[in-house]
Motif scaffolding. Structure first.
Motif, PDB file in Angstrom:
ATOM      1  N   MET A  72       0.839  -1.200   0.000  1.00 34.05           N
ATOM      2  CA  MET A  72       0.000   0.000   0.000  1.00 34.05           C
ATOM      3  C   MET A  72       0.877   1.254   0.000  1.00 34.05           C
ATOM      4  O   MET A  72       0.647   2.198  -0.767  1.00 34.05           O
ATOM      5  N   ASN A  73       1.883   1.257   0.869  1.00 28.04           N
ATOM      6  CA  ASN A  73       2.765   2.420   0.983  1.00 28.04           C
ATOM      7  C   ASN A  73       3.555   2.663  -0.301  1.00 28.04           C
ATOM      8  O   ASN A  73       3.730   3.812  -0.720  1.00 28.04           O
ATOM      9  N   ALA A  74       4.017   1.587  -0.916  1.00 28.59           N
ATOM     10  CA  ALA A  74       4.802   1.721  -2.146  1.00 28.59           C
ATOM     11  C   ALA A  74       3.949   2.313  -3.272  1.00 28.59           C
ATOM     12  O   ALA A  74       4.417   3.173  -4.034  1.00 28.59           O
ATOM     13  N   ALA A  75       2.696   1.868  -3.369  1.00 29.61           N
ATOM     14  CA  ALA A  75       1.802   2.407  -4.398  1.00 29.61           C
ATOM     15  C   ALA A  75       1.501   3.880  -4.124  1.00 29.61           C
ATOM     16  O   ALA A  75       1.445   4.698  -5.044  1.00 29.61           O
ATOM     17  N   TYR A 126      -0.384  -0.542  -7.490  1.00 28.58           N
ATOM     18  CA  TYR A 126      -0.626  -1.631  -6.540  1.00 28.58           C
ATOM     19  C   TYR A 126      -0.570  -2.978  -7.251  1.00 28.58           C
ATOM     20  O   TYR A 126       0.083  -3.924  -6.776  1.00 28.58           O
ATOM     21  N   VAL A 127      -1.230  -3.064  -8.391  1.00 27.14           N
ATOM     22  CA  VAL A 127      -1.231  -4.320  -9.159  1.00 27.14           C
ATOM     23  C   VAL A 127       0.161  -4.602  -9.725  1.00 27.14           C
ATOM     24  O   VAL A 127       0.661  -5.726  -9.671  1.00 27.14           O
ATOM     25  N   TYR A 128       0.820  -3.554 -10.249  1.00 24.60           N
ATOM     26  CA  TYR A 128       2.140  -3.719 -10.855  1.00 24.60           C
ATOM     27  C   TYR A 128       3.165  -4.217  -9.834  1.00 24.60           C
ATOM     28  O   TYR A 128       4.032  -5.049 -10.153  1.00 24.60           O
ATOM     29  N   LYS A 129       3.081  -3.712  -8.611  1.00 27.53           N
ATOM     30  CA  LYS A 129       4.066  -4.043  -7.593  1.00 27.53           C
ATOM     31  C   LYS A 129       3.687  -5.275  -6.759  1.00 27.53           C
ATOM     32  O   LYS A 129       4.456  -5.689  -5.887  1.00 27.53           O
ATOM     33  N   TRP A 130       2.529  -5.837  -6.998  1.00 19.43           N
ATOM     34  CA  TRP A 130       2.051  -6.964  -6.192  1.00 19.43           C
ATOM     35  C   TRP A 130       3.090  -8.084  -6.101  1.00 19.43           C
ATOM     36  O   TRP A 130       3.369  -8.607  -5.009  1.00 19.43           O
TER      37      TRP A 130
END
Length: 305
Positions: A72-75, A126-130
């Motif tokens: 969450m934080n990264a997004a 969020y999806v890209y970094k999942w």
């Protein structure tokens, strides 16, 4: 149309006249303006849709999954980087609040554009970094993450700060309850129903006592990210607190002269140079805001040496 090769072709001689008299353009009159009030703080808060089912399906750890919070934080950091008009953001669990300063003119302050840009940008990252945070749990339909959002305006600094304080207090209340509940279930062997029933009507002191006396857990030693949530802001040199403004000043509406496009572009460039930091600190007390006056002022500070 007799000169056309096909019946649906528009003769070139008539194309300009037909475009001017386009009979379908009337539908534009149904679009309604959704510009948010000027000189007010804009908070766009996003929330995960159906995240209880999502967290169960992908086996998020209870009561807190550090990987999920870090994702969450990264997004959110990427959203802050892409939109330098944002001055601060606060996140907890599956929600994040993104704050625009009263002098923000991004998208002419159109509600729909601001909300959809925040939601879509956050969801995309969020999806890209999942896979970085859940490499062993690939995303598969129909269990895909999505978020909704809404924009709320606040008239002055005091109310904006009260909003941020409300979210952090909510973080503490929910985390203390969830920590106690899941400890009783996972370590104490209680059923969900029995744990819920025992916690019904308890105060913070009661929950702290249950954790300490039954399980030897001192809630104060829990990680700050769980207790305080996450605050994101652009890092400049910290400043020494100055004489506090009166409460009347804090409650007064913020009236800013409208900045020219060149001024806005200059400020955006300065903001892009600042690092977006992830912090887990108390934002209820004055100290946080006094040491970082650039957040409320909207003016970039001095970059750290």
């Amino acid at each position: 149309m007799a000169n056309s090769r096909y019946a649906w072709e528009i003769p070139k001689t008539n194309s300009v006249r037909l475009l001017k008299e386009h009979r379908f353009e009337y539908v534009k009159s149904f679009e309604q303006p959704d510009v948010l009030l000027p000189n007010t703080w804009i908070v766009v808060r996003i929330d995960g849709r159906g995240f209880h089912k999502l967290s169960d399906h992908y086996a998020f750890a209870k009561p807190n999954d550090r990987r999920a919070l870090d994702l969450m934080n990264a997004a959110a950091v990427e959203v802050m980087k892409e939109l330098p008009d944002l001055c601060i953001a606060y996140g907890v669990s599956d929600e994040f609040s993104f704050v625009f300063h009263p002098n923000c003119q991004l998208f002419e302050r159109r509600n729909g554009k601001l909300v959809t840009t925040i939601v879509s940008t956050f969801t995309a990252h969020y999806v890209y970094k999942w896979s970085e945070y859940f490499p062993d749990r690939p995303l598969l339909p129909p269990h895909l993450p999505s978020f909704d959002g809404r924009a709320v305006i606040y008239p002055n600094n005091r109310i904006l700060r009260d909003y941020m304080s409300w979210r952090q207090v909510d973080c503490h209340i929910n985390n203390l309850y969830n920590t106690t509940f899941w400890t009783m279930v996972l370590q104490g062997g209680m059923s969900n129903t029995d744990a819920e029933q025992e916690l019904k009507g308890t105060l913070s002191a009661d929950k702290n006592e249950i954790l300490f006396k039954r399980f030897g857990i001192n809630y104060n030693n829990e990680l700050e990210i769980y207790k305080k949530g996450t605050v994101l802001y652009r890092q400049y040199e910290l400043e020494e607190p100055k004489p506090t403004k009166s409460l009347a000043d804090e409650e007064a509406p913020v009236f800013e002269s409208k900045q020219s496009k060149s001024q806005q572009d200059k400020i955006r460039k300065l903001r892009r140079k600042a690092q977006v930091v992830i912090d887990h600190v108390d934002i209820i007390k004055d100290e946080f805001w006094e040491k970082r006056p650039w957040i409320l002022s909207g003016n970039p500070g001095k970059l750290p040496a």
